[in-house]
Design a protein around this motif. Structure first.
Motif, PDB file in Angstrom:
ATOM      1  N   UNK A 127       0.799  -1.232   0.000  1.00 43.25           N
ATOM      2  CA  UNK A 127       0.000   0.000   0.000  1.00 43.25           C
ATOM      3  C   UNK A 127       0.831   1.281   0.000  1.00 43.25           C
ATOM      4  N   UNK A 128       1.846   1.421   0.861  1.00 40.60           N
ATOM      5  CA  UNK A 128       2.630   2.667   0.832  1.00 40.60           C
ATOM      6  C   UNK A 128       3.319   2.902  -0.518  1.00 40.60           C
ATOM      7  N   UNK A 129       3.775   1.843  -1.133  1.00 34.95           N
ATOM      8  CA  UNK A 129       4.429   1.993  -2.437  1.00 34.95           C
ATOM      9  C   UNK A 129       3.432   2.484  -3.477  1.00 34.95           C
ATOM     10  N   UNK A 130       2.270   1.846  -3.545  1.00 31.21           N
ATOM     11  CA  UNK A 130       1.278   2.273  -4.537  1.00 31.21           C
ATOM     12  C   UNK A 130       0.863   3.721  -4.310  1.00 31.21           C
ATOM     13  N   UNK A 131       0.686   4.113  -3.065  1.00 29.18           N
ATOM     14  CA  UNK A 131       0.336   5.507  -2.775  1.00 29.18           C
ATOM     15  C   UNK A 131       1.456   6.447  -3.216  1.00 29.18           C
ATOM     16  N   UNK A 132       2.709   6.050  -2.976  1.00 26.05           N
ATOM     17  CA  UNK A 132       3.849   6.883  -3.391  1.00 26.05           C
ATOM     18  C   UNK A 132       3.905   7.035  -4.912  1.00 26.05           C
ATOM     19  N   UNK A 133       3.393   6.049  -5.643  1.00 28.66           N
ATOM     20  CA  UNK A 133       3.369   6.112  -7.104  1.00 28.66           C
ATOM     21  C   UNK A 133       2.178   6.909  -7.628  1.00 28.66           C
ATOM     22  N   UNK A 134       1.296   7.394  -6.724  1.00 27.80           N
ATOM     23  CA  UNK A 134       0.150   8.197  -7.129  1.00 27.80           C
ATOM     24  C   UNK A 134      -1.136   7.399  -7.296  1.00 27.80           C
ATOM     25  N   UNK A 135      -1.161   6.154  -6.878  1.00 27.41           N
ATOM     26  CA  UNK A 135      -2.362   5.320  -6.981  1.00 27.41           C
ATOM     27  C   UNK A 135      -3.138   5.412  -5.679  1.00 27.41           C
ATOM     28  N   UNK A 136      -4.437   5.220  -5.774  1.00 33.92           N
ATOM     29  CA  UNK A 136      -5.282   5.238  -4.584  1.00 33.92           C
ATOM     30  C   UNK A 136      -6.448   4.288  -4.787  1.00 33.92           C
ATOM     31  N   UNK A 137      -6.994   3.774  -3.680  1.00 33.16           N
ATOM     32  CA  UNK A 137      -8.168   2.904  -3.799  1.00 33.16           C
ATOM     33  C   UNK A 137      -9.341   3.673  -4.390  1.00 33.16           C
ATOM     34  N   UNK A 138     -10.177   2.991  -5.109  1.00 35.55           N
ATOM     35  CA  UNK A 138     -11.359   3.611  -5.701  1.00 35.55           C
ATOM     36  C   UNK A 138     -12.579   3.200  -4.880  1.00 35.55           C
ATOM     37  N   UNK A 139     -13.077   4.091  -4.022  1.00 41.07           N
ATOM     38  CA  UNK A 139     -14.188   3.708  -3.157  1.00 41.07           C
ATOM     39  C   UNK A 139     -15.497   3.482  -3.907  1.00 41.07           C
ATOM     40  N   UNK A 140     -15.590   3.979  -5.119  1.00 39.81           N
ATOM     41  CA  UNK A 140     -16.859   3.846  -5.841  1.00 39.81           C
ATOM     42  C   UNK A 140     -17.029   2.507  -6.543  1.00 39.81           C
ATOM     43  N   UNK A 141     -15.947   1.693  -6.614  1.00 39.03           N
ATOM     44  CA  UNK A 141     -16.104   0.371  -7.198  1.00 39.03           C
ATOM     45  C   UNK A 141     -15.025  -0.566  -6.682  1.00 39.03           C
ATOM     46  N   UNK A 142     -15.318  -1.829  -6.752  1.00 41.44           N
ATOM     47  CA  UNK A 142     -14.375  -2.871  -6.349  1.00 41.44           C
ATOM     48  C   UNK A 142     -14.502  -4.011  -7.353  1.00 41.44           C
ATOM     49  N   UNK A 143     -13.421  -4.733  -7.578  1.00 46.78           N
ATOM     50  CA  UNK A 143     -13.533  -5.858  -8.520  1.00 46.78           C
ATOM     51  C   UNK A 143     -14.418  -6.955  -7.950  1.00 46.78           C
ATOM     52  N   UNK A 144     -15.207  -7.532  -8.797  1.00 44.77           N
ATOM     53  CA  UNK A 144     -15.997  -8.697  -8.465  1.00 44.77           C
ATOM     54  C   UNK A 144     -15.385  -9.839  -9.248  1.00 44.77           C
ATOM     55  N   UNK A 145     -15.341 -11.003  -8.676  1.00 45.71           N
ATOM     56  CA  UNK A 145     -14.722 -12.115  -9.382  1.00 45.71           C
ATOM     57  C   UNK A 145     -15.486 -13.405  -9.189  1.00 45.71           C
ATOM     58  N   UNK A 146     -15.205 -14.327 -10.072  1.00 43.32           N
ATOM     59  CA  UNK A 146     -15.790 -15.671 -10.040  1.00 43.32           C
ATOM     60  C   UNK A 146     -14.751 -16.619 -10.591  1.00 43.32           C
ATOM     61  N   UNK A 147     -14.560 -17.721  -9.950  1.00 40.34           N
ATOM     62  CA  UNK A 147     -13.620 -18.732 -10.423  1.00 40.34           C
ATOM     63  C   UNK A 147     -14.188 -19.439 -11.640  1.00 40.34           C
ATOM     64  N   UNK A 148     -13.354 -19.660 -12.626  1.00 36.11           N
ATOM     65  CA  UNK A 148     -13.759 -20.401 -13.817  1.00 36.11           C
ATOM     66  C   UNK A 148     -13.296 -21.844 -13.777  1.00 36.11           C
ATOM     67  N   UNK A 149     -12.644 -22.241 -12.693  1.00 37.94           N
ATOM     68  CA  UNK A 149     -12.166 -23.619 -12.589  1.00 37.94           C
ATOM     69  C   UNK A 149     -13.351 -24.544 -12.393  1.00 37.94           C
ATOM     70  N   UNK A 150     -13.169 -25.770 -12.814  1.00 43.36           N
ATOM     71  CA  UNK A 150     -14.237 -26.753 -12.686  1.00 43.36           C
ATOM     72  C   UNK A 150     -14.055 -27.620 -11.449  1.00 43.36           C
ATOM     73  N   UNK A 151     -13.035 -27.305 -10.669  1.00 44.05           N
ATOM     74  CA  UNK A 151     -12.764 -28.108  -9.463  1.00 44.05           C
ATOM     75  C   UNK A 151     -13.778 -27.848  -8.389  1.00 44.05           C
TER      76      UNK A 151
END
Length: 151
Positions: A127-151
């Motif tokens: 987190x400190x590195x990403x902030x130092x590079x000018x990146x920040x969390x986006x409170x208005x959205x978050x990734x949603x995911x689903x596994x595509x594995x068949x296991x």
């Protein structure tokens, strides 16, 4: 080895990964990358990435030692950063910034206008590195995911 004669003494060189690098990358990620909450990386998945986009995986080498990685994914519309990892002995020396800047330059060449970095919520080391590079969390959205594995 670290200190004046250690990792800082060798300036890492950046280059795109090749299929021959896949075993070294997988071993490096087991050592240097945050892997909680994610499926294991495989040679097949990395091979598929390189077949689709041979320049997406940027590696940093200090001589024969792999010391950093970042995946600069471009789908033709959005820019995404994945798997930023730096060898423990090279952390705090600017290598992560160098890798991110190389990825951002790649995106600019494609006409990219915004880049998103996928960072695990509990990766407090990153987190400190990403902030130092000018990146920040986006409170208005978050990734949603689903596994595509068949296991």
């Amino acid at each position: 080895m670290s200190g004046a004669d250690g990792p800082a003494a060798v300036a890492p060189a950046l280059r795109p990964a090749t299929v021959d690098d896949v075993p070294a990358v997988l071993a490096f990620w087991r050592l240097a990358a945050e892997d909680r909450h994610r499926p294991a990386d495989t040679a097949a998945a990395l091979g598929a990435l390189l077949a689709r986009d041979p320049d997406a995986l940027i590696l940093a080498w200090a001589g024969a030692e792999l010391v950093g990685t970042v995946i600069a994914g471009w789908d033709g519309w959005r820019c995404r950063l994945y798997r930023l990892a730096v060898a423990p002995g090279y952390r705090g020396r600017g290598l992560a910034r160098t890798l991110v800047e190389a990825a951002e330059q790649r995106f600019r060449a494609f006409g990219g206008t915004r880049v998103d970095a996928l960072v695990l919520d509990d990766n407090t080391l990153a987190e400190p590195a990403w902030r130092a590079f000018g990146y920040e969390p986006r409170p208005e959205w978050a990734p949603w995911s689903r596994s595509l594995s068949t296991d």
